[in-house]
Design an enzyme around this catalytic site. Sequence first.
Site, short mmCIF file in Angstrom:
data_model
loop_
_atom_site.label_atom_id
_atom_site.label_comp_id
_atom_site.label_asym_id
_atom_site.label_seq_id
_atom_site.Cartn_x
_atom_site.Cartn_y
_atom_site.Cartn_z
N TYR A 12 -7.64 -15.64 30.81
CA TYR A 12 -8.30 -14.85 29.80
C TYR A 12 -8.86 -13.76 31.81
O TYR A 12 -8.80 -12.26 31.66
CB TYR A 12 -9.63 -14.60 29.83
CG TYR A 12 -10.53 -13.96 29.35
CD1 TYR A 12 -10.60 -12.24 28.99
CD2 TYR A 12 -11.96 -13.37 29.74
CE1 TYR A 12 -11.35 -11.38 28.50
CE2 TYR A 12 -12.49 -12.32 30.27
CZ TYR A 12 -11.98 -11.54 29.43
OH TYR A 12 -13.80 -10.57 29.32
N SER A 42 -13.79 -6.72 34.00
CA SER A 42 -14.61 -7.80 33.84
C SER A 42 -14.65 -8.35 35.77
O SER A 42 -13.94 -7.70 36.06
CB SER A 42 -13.93 -9.00 33.24
OG SER A 42 -14.91 -10.04 33.65
N1 LIG Z 1 -19.05 -9.34 26.29
C1 LIG Z 1 -18.47 -9.85 27.95
O1 LIG Z 1 -18.85 -11.00 28.09
C2 LIG Z 1 -17.36 -8.78 28.16
C3 LIG Z 1 -17.17 -9.44 29.94
C4 LIG Z 1 -16.99 -8.34 30.66
C5 LIG Z 1 -15.94 -7.83 29.79
N2 LIG Z 1 -14.92 -7.42 28.28
C6 LIG Z 1 -14.89 -6.61 28.48
O2 LIG Z 1 -15.52 -5.75 27.35
C7 LIG Z 1 -14.32 -5.37 26.36
C8 LIG Z 1 -15.15 -5.64 25.36
O3 LIG Z 1 -15.50 -6.41 24.89
P1 LIG Z 1 -16.86 -6.63 23.91
O4 LIG Z 1 -17.36 -7.43 24.89
O5 LIG Z 1 -17.15 -5.63 23.35
O6 LIG Z 1 -16.20 -7.92 22.84
P2 LIG Z 1 -16.62 -7.57 20.91
O7 LIG Z 1 -18.18 -7.72 20.52
O8 LIG Z 1 -16.44 -9.09 20.87
O9 LIG Z 1 -15.86 -6.49 20.88
C9 LIG Z 1 -14.15 -6.86 21.13
C10 LIG Z 1 -13.74 -5.49 20.53
O10 LIG Z 1 -11.81 -5.54 20.62
C11 LIG Z 1 -10.94 -5.29 19.10
N3 LIG Z 1 -10.44 -6.01 18.90
C12 LIG Z 1 -10.11 -7.40 19.35
N4 LIG Z 1 -8.98 -7.80 19.17
C13 LIG Z 1 -8.19 -6.62 19.37
C14 LIG Z 1 -6.97 -6.28 18.16
N5 LIG Z 1 -6.47 -7.48 17.98
N6 LIG Z 1 -6.89 -5.44 17.42
C15 LIG Z 1 -7.78 -4.47 18.24
N7 LIG Z 1 -8.80 -4.10 18.42
C16 LIG Z 1 -9.02 -6.02 18.71
C17 LIG Z 1 -12.89 -5.77 18.07
O11 LIG Z 1 -12.63 -5.24 17.05
P3 LIG Z 1 -12.29 -5.70 15.63
O12 LIG Z 1 -12.06 -7.26 15.88
O13 LIG Z 1 -12.99 -4.77 14.61
O14 LIG Z 1 -10.34 -5.57 15.81
C18 LIG Z 1 -13.91 -5.41 19.32
O15 LIG Z 1 -14.11 -4.05 18.42
C19 LIG Z 1 -13.23 -6.79 26.64
O16 LIG Z 1 -12.01 -6.04 27.23
C20 LIG Z 1 -13.90 -7.77 26.48
O17 LIG Z 1 -13.16 -8.21 27.85
C21 LIG Z 1 -16.64 -8.57 28.68
#
Ligand SMILES: NC(=O)c1ccc[n+]([C@@H]2O[C@H](COP(=O)([O-])OP(=O)(O)OC[C@H]3O[C@@H](n4cnc5c(N)ncnc54)[C@H](OP(=O)(O)O)[C@@H]3O)[C@@H](O)[C@H]2O)c1
Length: 269
Positions: A161, A148
């Site tokens: 985080y 991130s």
């Molecule tokens: N959105 C942002 O603004 C942003 C910015 C920078 C970086 N990121 C990073 O991008 C990545 C993806 O996040 P996102 O934004 O797409 O968020 P999201 O929509 O909340 O998706 C998160 C994914 O991780 C899975 N996950 C969460 N906890 C888990 C667990 N205990 N076991 C297995 N799978 C798990 C969830 O699946 P289930 O709930 O089905 O398990 C979901 O598929 C993350 O690493 C996040 O830190 C996000």
Amino acid sequence: MLNAHSKTALITGASFGIGLELARVFAREGYNLVLVARSGDKLRLLASELEKAHGTRSLILAVDLTDPGAPAYVLDQTTRAGIQVDVLVNNAGFGQYGLFAENDLEDCLRQIQLNVTTLTHLTRLYLPEMIERAKTEPKSGGILNVASTAGFQPGPLMAVYFATKAYVLHFSEALANELDGLGVSVTCLCPGATATEFHKRANATGMNLLKFGAMDARTVAEDGYRALMAGKPVVISGFKNWLLAQSVRFSPRRLVTAIARKTQEAGSR
Ligand SMILES: NC(=O)c1ccc[n+]([C@@H]2O[C@H](COP(=O)([O-])OP(=O)(O)OC[C@H]3O[C@@H](n4cnc5c(N)ncnc54)[C@H](OP(=O)(O)O)[C@@H]3O)[C@@H](O)[C@H]2O)c1
């Protein structure tokens, strides 16, 4: 360039957000998939969508990746299925908003387990095979770690985080250096605010940062895929995010931390 034909990508966190879009991109490019997350129903829907659209074959693993035994289970399942994982996408992650001293301890430790330990563990499990294969088939394997822009500075109100994402960024860059010349590439994808379930799940929907808008998950996924294929060690998605990440380099750390706090605070407070 990685050769995409009849290869398999294992994507963690493929049920929502950036991981789901990464799955769509890898499927479009001809990869079969191993889809990992807790929500098996969402993964099954995605697998059926991708099979219809591209003839993609998917192995679905509904597993909680905060379980310390999960990485070994995932390896065991892919081995039993006779699947060679060519690309590992460590995308699953979550954040926890609030003051560190007041936040739930279990959630805090689960965050480190998922964002740091599981990512490291899966990488260590799948990497030796990739290195071995690359001796006869160079550039056949790769690792895409999702960090991130949070990884570039400290982040009050999401202290743990931000620190986990600094780990992912530094770990990935060091690994990319160690693997230079061995035919396996490592790319660290650094998205800024992106429209997914992330902020709702982190109880962080009110923070000032989101007033500047969020990127769409598909664009972020495309950026990550392109960078991995081009063998870039780091990609920051979006010009504005790139500029922000660069701006912290020459600024006093205390100032950077204070500005990060302002962007993390809730507008209504
Ligand atoms: N959105 C942002 O603004 C942003 C910015 C920078 C970086 N990121 C990073 O991008 C990545 C993806 O996040 P996102 O934004 O797409 O968020 P999201 O929509 O909340 O998706 C998160 C994914 O991780 C899975 N996950 C969460 N906890 C888990 C667990 N205990 N076991 C297995 N799978 C798990 C969830 O699946 P289930 O709930 O089905 O398990 C979901 O598929 C993350 O690493 C996040 O830190 C996000």
